[in-house]
Scaffold this active site. Structure first.
Site, PDB file in Angstrom:
ATOM      1  N   GLY A  12       0.794  -1.227   0.000  1.00 40.66           N
ATOM      2  CA  GLY A  12       0.000   0.000   0.000  1.00 40.66           C
ATOM      3  C   GLY A  12       0.823   1.272   0.000  1.00 40.66           C
ATOM      4  O   GLY A  12       0.355   2.299   0.485  1.00 40.66           O
ATOM      5  N   ASN A  14       1.476   3.021  -2.601  1.00 35.60           N
ATOM      6  CA  ASN A  14       0.727   3.964  -3.449  1.00 35.60           C
ATOM      7  C   ASN A  14      -0.485   4.514  -2.705  1.00 35.60           C
ATOM      8  O   ASN A  14      -0.816   5.696  -2.843  1.00 35.60           O
ATOM      9  CB  ASN A  14       0.303   3.296  -4.758  1.00 35.60           C
ATOM     10  CG  ASN A  14       1.436   3.293  -5.767  1.00 35.60           C
ATOM     11  OD1 ASN A  14       1.759   4.335  -6.344  1.00 35.60           O
ATOM     12  ND2 ASN A  14       2.064   2.141  -5.950  1.00 35.60           N
ATOM     13  N   ARG A  64     -14.263 -16.456  -9.899  1.00 34.75           N
ATOM     14  CA  ARG A  64     -13.982 -15.043 -10.122  1.00 34.75           C
ATOM     15  C   ARG A  64     -15.268 -14.213 -10.212  1.00 34.75           C
ATOM     16  O   ARG A  64     -15.331 -13.091  -9.706  1.00 34.75           O
ATOM     17  CB  ARG A  64     -13.180 -14.922 -11.435  1.00 34.75           C
ATOM     18  CG  ARG A  64     -12.122 -13.864 -11.412  1.00 34.75           C
ATOM     19  CD  ARG A  64     -11.383 -13.825 -12.738  1.00 34.75           C
ATOM     20  NE  ARG A  64     -10.181 -14.643 -12.764  1.00 34.75           N
ATOM     21  CZ  ARG A  64      -9.053 -14.342 -12.119  1.00 34.75           C
ATOM     22  NH1 ARG A  64      -8.958 -13.264 -11.382  1.00 34.75           N
ATOM     23  NH2 ARG A  64      -8.006 -15.142 -12.216  1.00 34.75           N
ATOM     24  N   LEU A  92      -9.680  -8.712 -13.035  1.00 33.07           N
ATOM     25  CA  LEU A  92     -11.094  -8.383 -12.873  1.00 33.07           C
ATOM     26  C   LEU A  92     -11.906  -8.885 -14.061  1.00 33.07           C
ATOM     27  O   LEU A  92     -11.440  -8.890 -15.197  1.00 33.07           O
ATOM     28  CB  LEU A  92     -11.243  -6.871 -12.726  1.00 33.07           C
ATOM     29  CG  LEU A  92     -10.535  -6.321 -11.469  1.00 33.07           C
ATOM     30  CD1 LEU A  92     -10.336  -4.815 -11.579  1.00 33.07           C
ATOM     31  CD2 LEU A  92     -11.309  -6.674 -10.210  1.00 33.07           C
ATOM     32  N   ASN A 106      -5.928   2.350 -12.745  1.00 34.17           N
ATOM     33  CA  ASN A 106      -4.920   1.401 -12.261  1.00 34.17           C
ATOM     34  C   ASN A 106      -3.541   2.021 -12.438  1.00 34.17           C
ATOM     35  O   ASN A 106      -3.340   2.868 -13.317  1.00 34.17           O
ATOM     36  CB  ASN A 106      -4.989   0.103 -13.074  1.00 34.17           C
ATOM     37  CG  ASN A 106      -3.987  -0.941 -12.610  1.00 34.17           C
ATOM     38  OD1 ASN A 106      -3.815  -1.154 -11.405  1.00 34.17           O
ATOM     39  ND2 ASN A 106      -3.312  -1.589 -13.535  1.00 34.17           N
ATOM     40  N   HIS A 108       0.354   0.753 -13.251  1.00 34.08           N
ATOM     41  CA  HIS A 108       1.109  -0.409 -13.708  1.00 34.08           C
ATOM     42  C   HIS A 108       2.589  -0.033 -13.775  1.00 34.08           C
ATOM     43  O   HIS A 108       2.933   1.020 -14.310  1.00 34.08           O
ATOM     44  CB  HIS A 108       0.603  -0.860 -15.083  1.00 34.08           C
ATOM     45  CG  HIS A 108       1.303  -2.086 -15.571  1.00 34.08           C
ATOM     46  ND1 HIS A 108       0.980  -3.347 -15.101  1.00 34.08           N
ATOM     47  CD2 HIS A 108       2.330  -2.245 -16.434  1.00 34.08           C
ATOM     48  CE1 HIS A 108       1.782  -4.227 -15.678  1.00 34.08           C
ATOM     49  NE2 HIS A 108       2.605  -3.587 -16.486  1.00 34.08           N
ATOM     50  N   SER A 135       2.837   3.697 -15.409  1.00 38.39           N
ATOM     51  CA  SER A 135       1.713   4.274 -16.144  1.00 38.39           C
ATOM     52  C   SER A 135       0.460   4.225 -15.280  1.00 38.39           C
ATOM     53  O   SER A 135       0.174   3.204 -14.662  1.00 38.39           O
ATOM     54  CB  SER A 135       1.426   3.463 -17.417  1.00 38.39           C
ATOM     55  OG  SER A 135       2.595   3.241 -18.187  1.00 38.39           O
ATOM     56  N   ASP A 144      -4.230  -4.541 -18.629  1.00 37.13           N
ATOM     57  CA  ASP A 144      -3.165  -3.532 -18.740  1.00 37.13           C
ATOM     58  C   ASP A 144      -3.179  -2.824 -20.091  1.00 37.13           C
ATOM     59  O   ASP A 144      -2.156  -2.292 -20.536  1.00 37.13           O
ATOM     60  CB  ASP A 144      -1.778  -4.162 -18.495  1.00 37.13           C
ATOM     61  CG  ASP A 144      -1.641  -4.738 -17.093  1.00 37.13           C
ATOM     62  OD1 ASP A 144      -2.284  -4.200 -16.169  1.00 37.13           O
ATOM     63  OD2 ASP A 144      -0.913  -5.727 -16.928  1.00 37.13           O
ATOM     64  N   GLU A 173       5.883   6.342  -9.201  1.00 39.06           N
ATOM     65  CA  GLU A 173       4.483   5.951  -8.987  1.00 39.06           C
ATOM     66  C   GLU A 173       3.831   6.870  -7.955  1.00 39.06           C
ATOM     67  O   GLU A 173       2.693   7.326  -8.126  1.00 39.06           O
ATOM     68  CB  GLU A 173       4.397   4.498  -8.496  1.00 39.06           C
ATOM     69  CG  GLU A 173       4.810   3.477  -9.525  1.00 39.06           C
ATOM     70  CD  GLU A 173       4.507   2.040  -9.080  1.00 39.06           C
ATOM     71  OE1 GLU A 173       3.498   1.802  -8.395  1.00 39.06           O
ATOM     72  OE2 GLU A 173       5.303   1.149  -9.423  1.00 39.06           O
TER      73      GLU A 173
END
Ligand code: GAR
Length: 209
Positions: A12, A14, A64, A92, A106, A108, A135, A144, A173
């Site tokens: 965590g 980010n 899922r 997902l 997101n 990446h 990104s 992605d 990031e």
């Protein structure tokens, strides 16, 4: 304000950068943090900041689809304007991605479209890339592969280890994710028909910062 729900699986860092970016002048407000792992350190970071947390273990669901349905219900209970994936290490389902179309970001750890998937730092070095980075992108059904909102590029130093490179990408990031989230919260960043738009202009994928 823009109510943000953050999904995590691990450290965590980010998430911490997003927490630290909250201020009176920033309309982004983290309303909740959800983790698929009970031992994710990011949960402690959220609790220390007084942010509600929830754990939803994917192991408790048959497949899922069932996990994503429960995850959607958990997220939507917080009525988010934006859902932010911050080291959320689950793929997902298309139904989930469609449900949050245009309000799902997101980060990446590569210069997309290079090095989609896992183990990006090793792969960038092994490929002899001159530069690497990270990104922030809108999430679409292609893994992605969604439109990039912002990238940060750094040169790969010939003498550095993969661990050092990883750390240097992390610094980037932590710089660009809060920026992108703030842009979204301010209504400046959105997903248009042809890709990510900032202040009404289409963002080029090569738009490094
Ligand atoms: C970050 O480097 C992020 O880019 C990456 O996981 C790390 C999470 O770190 N995400 C992915 O690889 C997504 N496939 P953090 O938990 O300290 O923010």
């Amino acid at each position: 304000p823009c109510n943000v729900v953050v999904l995590i699986s691990g450290s965590g860092s980010n998430l911490q950068a997003l927490i630290d970016s909250q201020s009176d002048s920033n309309p982004a407000r983290i309303g909740a943090v959800i983790s698929n792992r009970a031992d994710a350190y990011g949960l402690q970071r959220a609790q220390a900041a007084g942010i509600p947390t929830q754990v939803l273990s994917h192991r408790e669901f048959a497949d899922r689809e069932a996990f994503d349905a429960a995850l959607m219900a958990a997220i939507d209970a917080f009525q988010p304007d934006l859902v932010v994936l911050a080291g959320f290490m689950r793929i997902l389902t298309p139904g989930f991605v469609r449900h949050y179309q245009g309000r799902l970001l997101n980060i990446h750890p590569s210069l997309l479209p290079r090095h989609k998937g896992l183990d990006t730092h090793n792969r960038a070095v092994a490929a002899g890339d001159a530069e690497h980075g990270c990104s922030v992108h809108f999430v679409t059904e292609e893994l992605d592969g969604g439109p990039v909102a912002i990238q940060a590029a750094i040169p790969i130093r010939p003498d550095e280890s993969v661990a050092q490179l990883t750390d240097r990408v992390h610094v980037e990031e932590h710089r660009i994710y809060p920026l992108a989230v703030r842009w979204f919260a301010e209504g400046r960043l959105r997903l248009g028909e042809q890709g990510a738009m900032l202040d009404g202009e289409k963002l080029p994928v090569s738009g490094h910062l």
